[in-house]
Scaffold this motif. Structure first.
Motif, mmCIF file in Angstrom:
data_model
loop_
_atom_site.group_PDB
_atom_site.id
_atom_site.type_symbol
_atom_site.label_atom_id
_atom_site.label_comp_id
_atom_site.label_asym_id
_atom_site.label_seq_id
_atom_site.Cartn_x
_atom_site.Cartn_y
_atom_site.Cartn_z
ATOM 1 N N ILE A 214 0.850 -1.178 0.000
ATOM 2 C CA ILE A 214 0.000 0.000 0.000
ATOM 3 C C ILE A 214 0.891 1.235 0.000
ATOM 4 N N PRO A 215 0.377 2.396 -0.382
ATOM 5 C CA PRO A 215 1.207 3.609 -0.384
ATOM 6 C C PRO A 215 1.871 3.836 0.965
ATOM 7 N N GLY A 216 3.171 4.097 0.921
ATOM 8 C CA GLY A 216 3.930 4.357 2.133
ATOM 9 C C GLY A 216 4.524 3.131 2.795
ATOM 10 N N LEU A 217 4.256 1.950 2.252
ATOM 11 C CA LEU A 217 4.801 0.730 2.851
ATOM 12 C C LEU A 217 5.668 0.021 1.822
ATOM 13 N N ASP A 218 6.971 0.382 1.801
ATOM 14 C CA ASP A 218 7.886 -0.315 0.902
ATOM 15 C C ASP A 218 8.408 -1.573 1.593
ATOM 16 N N ALA A 219 9.189 -2.355 0.864
ATOM 17 C CA ALA A 219 9.645 -3.644 1.386
ATOM 18 C C ALA A 219 10.489 -3.476 2.639
ATOM 19 N N GLY A 220 11.344 -2.476 2.660
ATOM 20 C CA GLY A 220 12.184 -2.257 3.833
ATOM 21 C C GLY A 220 11.367 -1.932 5.070
ATOM 22 N N ALA A 221 10.365 -1.075 4.901
ATOM 23 C CA ALA A 221 9.508 -0.717 6.036
ATOM 24 C C ALA A 221 8.744 -1.932 6.547
ATOM 25 N N LEU A 222 8.248 -2.743 5.632
ATOM 26 C CA LEU A 222 7.515 -3.942 6.041
ATOM 27 C C LEU A 222 8.408 -4.863 6.868
ATOM 28 N N GLU A 361 -5.080 -6.125 3.025
ATOM 29 C CA GLU A 361 -3.926 -6.932 2.618
ATOM 30 C C GLU A 361 -2.862 -5.940 2.167
ATOM 31 N N GLU A 362 -2.029 -5.540 3.120
ATOM 32 C CA GLU A 362 -1.227 -4.337 2.964
ATOM 33 C C GLU A 362 0.051 -4.533 2.162
ATOM 34 N N ALA A 363 0.507 -5.762 2.034
ATOM 35 C CA ALA A 363 1.735 -6.017 1.288
ATOM 36 C C ALA A 363 1.690 -7.437 0.749
ATOM 37 N N SER A 364 2.428 -7.666 -0.309
ATOM 38 C CA SER A 364 2.473 -9.015 -0.877
ATOM 39 C C SER A 364 3.768 -9.212 -1.641
ATOM 40 N N VAL A 365 4.143 -10.459 -1.792
ATOM 41 C CA VAL A 365 5.216 -10.861 -2.692
ATOM 42 C C VAL A 365 4.669 -11.973 -3.572
ATOM 43 N N GLU A 384 0.535 -21.195 -8.794
ATOM 44 C CA GLU A 384 0.351 -20.462 -7.533
ATOM 45 C C GLU A 384 1.172 -21.108 -6.425
ATOM 46 N N LEU A 385 2.462 -21.304 -6.737
ATOM 47 C CA LEU A 385 3.321 -22.106 -5.879
ATOM 48 C C LEU A 385 4.038 -21.327 -4.786
ATOM 49 N N LEU A 386 4.258 -20.037 -4.969
ATOM 50 C CA LEU A 386 5.065 -19.325 -3.979
ATOM 51 C C LEU A 386 4.651 -17.856 -3.932
ATOM 52 N N GLY A 387 4.543 -17.342 -2.727
ATOM 53 C CA GLY A 387 4.167 -15.951 -2.513
ATOM 54 C C GLY A 387 3.778 -15.748 -1.062
ATOM 55 N N ALA A 388 3.397 -14.537 -0.723
ATOM 56 C CA ALA A 388 2.963 -14.221 0.634
ATOM 57 C C ALA A 388 2.116 -12.958 0.601
ATOM 58 N N VAL A 389 1.146 -12.894 1.502
ATOM 59 C CA VAL A 389 0.314 -11.710 1.686
ATOM 60 C C VAL A 389 0.312 -11.365 3.168
ATOM 61 N N TRP A 390 0.522 -10.087 3.479
ATOM 62 C CA TRP A 390 0.475 -9.614 4.869
ATOM 63 C C TRP A 390 -0.836 -8.857 5.077
ATOM 64 N N ARG A 391 -1.627 -9.299 6.052
ATOM 65 C CA ARG A 391 -2.963 -8.741 6.288
ATOM 66 C C ARG A 391 -3.023 -8.095 7.669
ATOM 67 N N GLU A 392 -3.782 -7.012 7.754
ATOM 68 C CA GLU A 392 -4.003 -6.376 9.045
ATOM 69 C C GLU A 392 -4.512 -7.402 10.059
#
Length: 635
Positions: A214-222, A361-365, A384-392
């Motif tokens: 989401i805006p303002g949440l880059d990978a480093g911040a996450l 779902e604020e971030a994903s890879v 759909e073998l690999l990934g991740a989602v970060w949710r509130e």
């Protein structure tokens, strides 16, 4: 997972056997016929045609040929639901030479499915797979029986603890198959065992992985928010060492968590070429402990509850589908979340009057597999073998004294025979009608507003809808989850969709209004209230017709509040006389779950026939319902 006791195994079998007959008859997979009277009236057999004691039910039979039939007594409920009278289901003859695991010497659910095989048109592979999934489900149910708690203890549990005491999808017979898990995997990772999982972290080269936020949440911040400084340092050291050998640059990698089962089952094997060339690097295990929610692949942080939930793929098949993460929807998830939050934040009704929170779902890879990407017609699980989602996390929404419970949890009955909702009503100090009115006001207006005002349909079934309760255990709002593939829109370029990003627009499916309305008609009314209404009648003495009148009254209050949307109310048809019956067992058992398809089903679900809509004839009492008098869901 401990081996279930005989008593727990038998109880699980009884419950599944009853559910099989009720749900298969509801979906018209099986067709019970009235049993002719012979005047003897044995349980489950023939009886008189005269008035029956309340709840006794009328006699029915299922014929399967070769001299085999089943008998039972049942009443009929809303939507044409079948409700079997306890203790009346019998096979004739009582047993067979099939090796069935009988219940108290009588045929169990396995035998019913074997008897029904020809009727259902199953071939050998399908029959074997069904029995495999039934056995796994029965074992999981038996395990849950051994840990059952009384209603008062269930009411004391927090959101994560209560997740370990759920019954699974109420409509689907085979709801805990988890095909791909060994017994040790189920013991470690199934929600009903209430275990703790530590996630493996990997670094994936940018040629394979892309981060979205989401805006303002880059990978480093996450990463700084989700990992401790010591863990960040340890993983960074491991990445640097691997890059020194491979020649890649550490800055060219994206980090993500991987479920330990999935690392062993899928990453080490299917991604072996990219582990070998250094484009995927195992960084190590993070120290935080996670608890699997009912969906299994979504986990909540036990050690830091205000850190995000993590959704990761698992190479298992459960209920209808393989539990992976589709690449494009995963990448678009933060865009969809930001858009939904934008709708809420700019709408005074959603923002200021309701407590209706889309769990972002604020971030994903998203990670692609080049080899399988070149095989476009490969079964969808290979895409759909690999990934991740970060949710509130839900915990971040709760004020002091508040609790969160999934809507599915409200169907729970404790080991003492008392319903959880009975205990919640008692603790609230309210009447059953008052408590229920506040529940409906917490649940429906936000879903209705998204549907009518914005043409947005969630998939708010029992596990996707979290009910927020205040310190008195009175419902005050909801949180809704699962957006990447479970948010649907209306066709066309509508002004409400103007701020939707291009990649989000590409992955969100479009349906006409009457089909979009199934987000409530099927997911909530037929999929959840079909079970909730009789539970309220049994445990709180609140008649079903009263319940449906209250549901209609809540919808009509919304209609009266927003008369400018009147032209849309008819389009969605929530009060239509009937609607399509969603038949999830048909989808699972008549081929859908056993096909190696390249694409998931794009429709809402398999439908079969029509059901009568109880809202069409429900008539709210005159005047303002006592259930909502003086109440609100304001923050």
């Amino acid at each position: 997972m401990n081996r279930p006791t005989r008593a727990a195994w038998e109880e699980a079998g009884r419950r599944l056997l009853t559910k099989a007959v009720e749900e298969f008859a509801y979906e018209e997979l099986l067709t019970p016929v009235p049993e002719p009277s012979d005047g003897t009236g044995p349980p489950g057999g023939s009886g008189t045609d005269g008035p029956l004691p309340e709840g006794a039910g009328r006699p029915y039979r299922l014929d399967f040929g070769d001299g085999v039939h089943w008998t039972f007594r049942a009443t009929r409920g809303t939507f044409g639901t079948w409700r079997l009278t306890e203790g009346t289901l019998r096979r004739h003859p009582a047993t067979a030479d099939s090796g069935d695991a009988a219940v108290d010497g009588e045929a169990g659910p396995e035998q019913l499915l074997l008897d029904a095989r020809s009727t259902l048109g199953w071939d050998g592979p399908t029959t074997a797979e069904v029995l495999r999934e039934l056995t796994a489900t029965r074992r999981a149910d038996a395990e849950a029986r051994t840990r059952a708690l009384p209603a008062a203890r269930l009411a004391d549990l927090d959101h994560l603890e209560l997740e370990a005491h759920q019954d699974g999808h109420p409509c689907m017979l085979l709801n805990k198959g988890r095909l791909g898990f060994a017994a040790s995997d189920a013991a470690a990772y199934a929600p009903e065992t209430a275990g703790a999982v530590r996630l493996v972290w990997a670094a994936v080269h940018h040629s394979l992985a892309r981060y979205s936020g989401i805006p303002g949440l880059d990978a480093g911040a996450l990463l700084s928010q989700e990992l401790n400084p010591g863990t960040l340092h340890r993983f960074g050291t491991a990445l640097a060492a691997s890059c020194a050998d491979s020649g890649h640059a550490p800055d060219d990698f994206t980090w993500l968590p991987v479920h330990p089962f999935h690392w062993d089952e899928a990453v080490e094997t299917l991604f072996a070429p990219y582990l070998a060339d250094g484009r995927i690097i195992r960084l190590g295990e993070a120290p935080d402990r996670y608890r699997p929610l009912q969906s299994i692949r979504t986990l909540a942080n036990l050690d830091h509850p205000h850190r995000r939930n993590v959704k990761v793929p698992l190479l298992i098949r459960n209920t209808l589908v393989w539990r992976g993460l589709s690449t494009e929807p995963t990448a678009a998830a933060p865009d969809i979340s930001a858009w939904l939050h934008g709708l809420r934040d700019t709408d005074p009704y959603l923002r200021d009057e309701l407590r209706c929170h889309p769990l972002g779902e604020e971030a994903s890879v998203a990670v692609r597999h080049p080899l399988y990407a070149s095989v476009r017609d490969a079964p969808y699980r290979y895409h759909e073998l690999l990934g991740a989602v970060w949710r509130e996390p839900v915990a971040a929404l709760l004020a002091d004294g508040e609790r969160a419970r999934t809507m599915a949890a409200l169907l729970s009955v404790g080991s003492d025979g008392r319903a959880l909702v009975t205990e919640l009503v008692r603790r609230s100090g309210r009447t059953p009608a008052d408590w229920l009115g506040r529940f409906l006001h917490a649940l429906l207006p936000g879903l209705l507003h998204h549907l009518y005002r914005y043409g947005v349909a969630f998939c708010p079934h029992g596990e996707n809808t979290v009910v927020l309760h205040d310190a008195t255990d009175t419902p005050v709002g909801i949180a809704v989850k699962d957006f990447a593939e479970d948010v649907n829109l209306l066709p066309g370029d509508r002004p409400e969709y103007a701020d939707l990003s291009a990649r989000a627009d590409r992955v969100l499916l479009r349906w006409p209004a009457h089909e979009l309305a199934h987000s409530l008609l099927s997911a909530v009314f037929a999929g959840h209230f079909r079970f909730f209404a009789p539970l309220l009648a049994e445990h709180l003495a609140l008649p079903e017709h009263t319940f449906w009148a209250m549901v209609r009254a809540e919808i009509e209050r919304y209609h009266a509040r927003f008369p400018e949307l009147a032209d849309r109310f008819q389009d969605f048809g929530l009060f239509a006389p009937e609607f399509d019956r969603v038949a999830l067992n048909r989808e699972q058992l008549l081929g859908g779950a056993f096909h190696d398809r390249a694409e998931r089903d794009e429709g809402f679900d398999v439908v079969h026939g029509r059901v009568t809509n109880p809202l069409a004839t429900a008539r709210p009492a005159a005047g303002r319902n006592e259930a909502t008098a003086g109440g609100s869901c304001d923050r």
